[in-house]
Design an enzyme around this catalytic site. Structure first.
Site, PDB file in Angstrom:
ATOM      1  CG  HIS A  17       0.833  -3.100  -2.874  1.00 23.78           C
ATOM      2  ND1 HIS A  17       0.616  -2.246  -1.953  1.00 23.78           N
ATOM      3  CD2 HIS A  17       1.620  -3.826  -1.943  1.00 23.78           C
ATOM      4  CE1 HIS A  17       1.353  -2.080  -0.664  1.00 23.78           C
ATOM      5  NE2 HIS A  17       1.810  -3.282  -0.847  1.00 23.78           N
ATOM      6  CE  LYS A  41       4.063  -5.759   8.872  1.00 31.18           C
ATOM      7  NZ  LYS A  41       4.810  -5.487   6.332  1.00 31.18           N
ATOM      8  NE  ARG A  90       9.311  -3.579  -1.699  1.00 30.74           N
ATOM      9  CZ  ARG A  90       8.960  -3.394  -0.807  1.00 30.74           C
ATOM     10  NH1 ARG A  90       7.700  -2.670   0.262  1.00 30.74           N
ATOM     11  NH2 ARG A  90       8.708  -4.846   0.697  1.00 30.74           N
ATOM     12  CB  SER A 128       2.591   0.782   2.522  1.00 34.80           C
ATOM     13  OG  SER A 128       2.068   0.140   1.499  1.00 34.80           O
TER      14      SER A 128
HETATM   15  P1  ADP Z   1       3.870  -8.027   3.849  1.00 36.77           P
HETATM   16  O1  ADP Z   1       3.637  -6.879   5.314  1.00 36.77           O
HETATM   17  O2  ADP Z   1       2.857  -9.296   4.101  1.00 36.77           O
HETATM   18  O3  ADP Z   1       5.188  -7.561   3.822  1.00 36.77           O
HETATM   19  P2  ADP Z   1       3.172  -5.677   2.193  1.00 36.77           P
HETATM   20  O4  ADP Z   1       2.088  -4.811   1.971  1.00 36.77           O
HETATM   21  O5  ADP Z   1       4.326  -4.585   2.219  1.00 36.77           O
HETATM   22  O6  ADP Z   1       2.487  -6.851   3.123  1.00 36.77           O
HETATM   23  O7  ADP Z   1       3.576  -6.364   0.548  1.00 36.77           O
HETATM   24  C1  ADP Z   1       3.501  -7.333   0.249  1.00 36.77           C
HETATM   25  C2  ADP Z   1       3.649  -7.905  -0.705  1.00 36.77           C
HETATM   26  O8  ADP Z   1       4.165  -6.838  -2.200  1.00 36.77           O
HETATM   27  C3  ADP Z   1       4.815  -8.015  -0.336  1.00 36.77           C
HETATM   28  O9  ADP Z   1       5.583  -9.085  -1.380  1.00 36.77           O
HETATM   29  C4  ADP Z   1       6.125  -7.115  -0.693  1.00 36.77           C
HETATM   30  O10 ADP Z   1       7.263  -7.739  -0.941  1.00 36.77           O
HETATM   31  C5  ADP Z   1       5.326  -6.182  -2.058  1.00 36.77           C
HETATM   32  N1  ADP Z   1       5.939  -4.668  -2.316  1.00 36.77           N
HETATM   33  C6  ADP Z   1       5.029  -4.107  -1.436  1.00 36.77           C
HETATM   34  N2  ADP Z   1       5.643  -2.934  -2.393  1.00 36.77           N
HETATM   35  C7  ADP Z   1       5.942  -2.979  -3.745  1.00 36.77           C
HETATM   36  C8  ADP Z   1       6.642  -2.704  -4.166  1.00 36.77           C
HETATM   37  N3  ADP Z   1       7.323  -1.177  -4.484  1.00 36.77           N
HETATM   38  N4  ADP Z   1       7.435  -3.271  -5.522  1.00 36.77           N
HETATM   39  C9  ADP Z   1       6.992  -4.734  -6.026  1.00 36.77           C
HETATM   40  N5  ADP Z   1       6.456  -6.080  -4.777  1.00 36.77           N
HETATM   41  C10 ADP Z   1       6.107  -4.766  -3.887  1.00 36.77           C
END
Ligand code: ADP
Length: 162
Positions: A17, A41, A90, A128
């Protein structure tokens, strides 16, 4: 002034992030990290705890604002006068869901664009969900999380086990 909104669950914030946030500052003057409660979630941390961790990790970047939002993302984006939604991609596996979300959001609000950024390769496998799995099995978290976030995650997992 160009403002981007980076929405997500951030349960908890990882270096993946952070990488996206840092990259987004090359395109936007100001970035609002918008933390969604997302109860469906079943997050490990409540939304206040997640906001607090993002603030802690981002404390040295004054261009970053951290907030929580409820309801429809596009309503929030339009209300706040932001220029675009920022999302991270990703792998190909993220694409379908993200593509669908971006098009639905465009249907709901024609002027709201979504910008996708790719993380550095070293974070392209990081999520995460995976990190919580590593933590549950006692794995080292230092490469993936801010030390204070790692400490809070370990504490939370310990308290759930006891
Ligand atoms: P959501 O539940 O909206 O997917 P996340 O917190 O899992 O929330 O992710 C928020 C955003 O960050 C999403 O666009 C996700 O693809 C991106 N994201 C999460 N981890 C990574 C990572 N390691 N590299 C790039 N983008 C990421």
């Amino acid at each position: 002034m160009k403002t981007g909104i980076y929405p997500g669950t951030f349960d908890p914030i990882t270096h993946g992030h952070t990488d996206i946030i840092t990259r987004s500052l090359r395109m936007f003057d100001r970035v609002v990290v918008a933390v969604a409660p997302n109860p469906s979630k079943h997050p490990l941390f409540n939304v206040t705890e997640r906001v607090e961790m993002v603030r802690l990790v981002m404390k040295d970047l004054p261009q970053i604002e951290v907030t929580q939002f409820e309801g429809l993302l596009v309503d929030y984006v339009e209300r706040s006068g932001a220029n675009a939604i920022i999302r991270g991609l990703r792998a190909i596996s993220d694409f379908e869901h993200e593509f669908q979300m971006a098009l639905i959001n465009r249907k709901l609000a024609k002027t709201v664009e979504t910008v996708f950024l790719m993380p550095s390769e070293e974070y392209s496998y990081l999520s995460s969900t995976i990190i919580k799995e590593v933590a549950r099995h006692g794995g080292a978290l230092t490469e993936f999380l801010h030390p204070e976030v790692a400490r809070r995650l370990n504490d939370r997992i310990r308290s759930l086990k006891s």
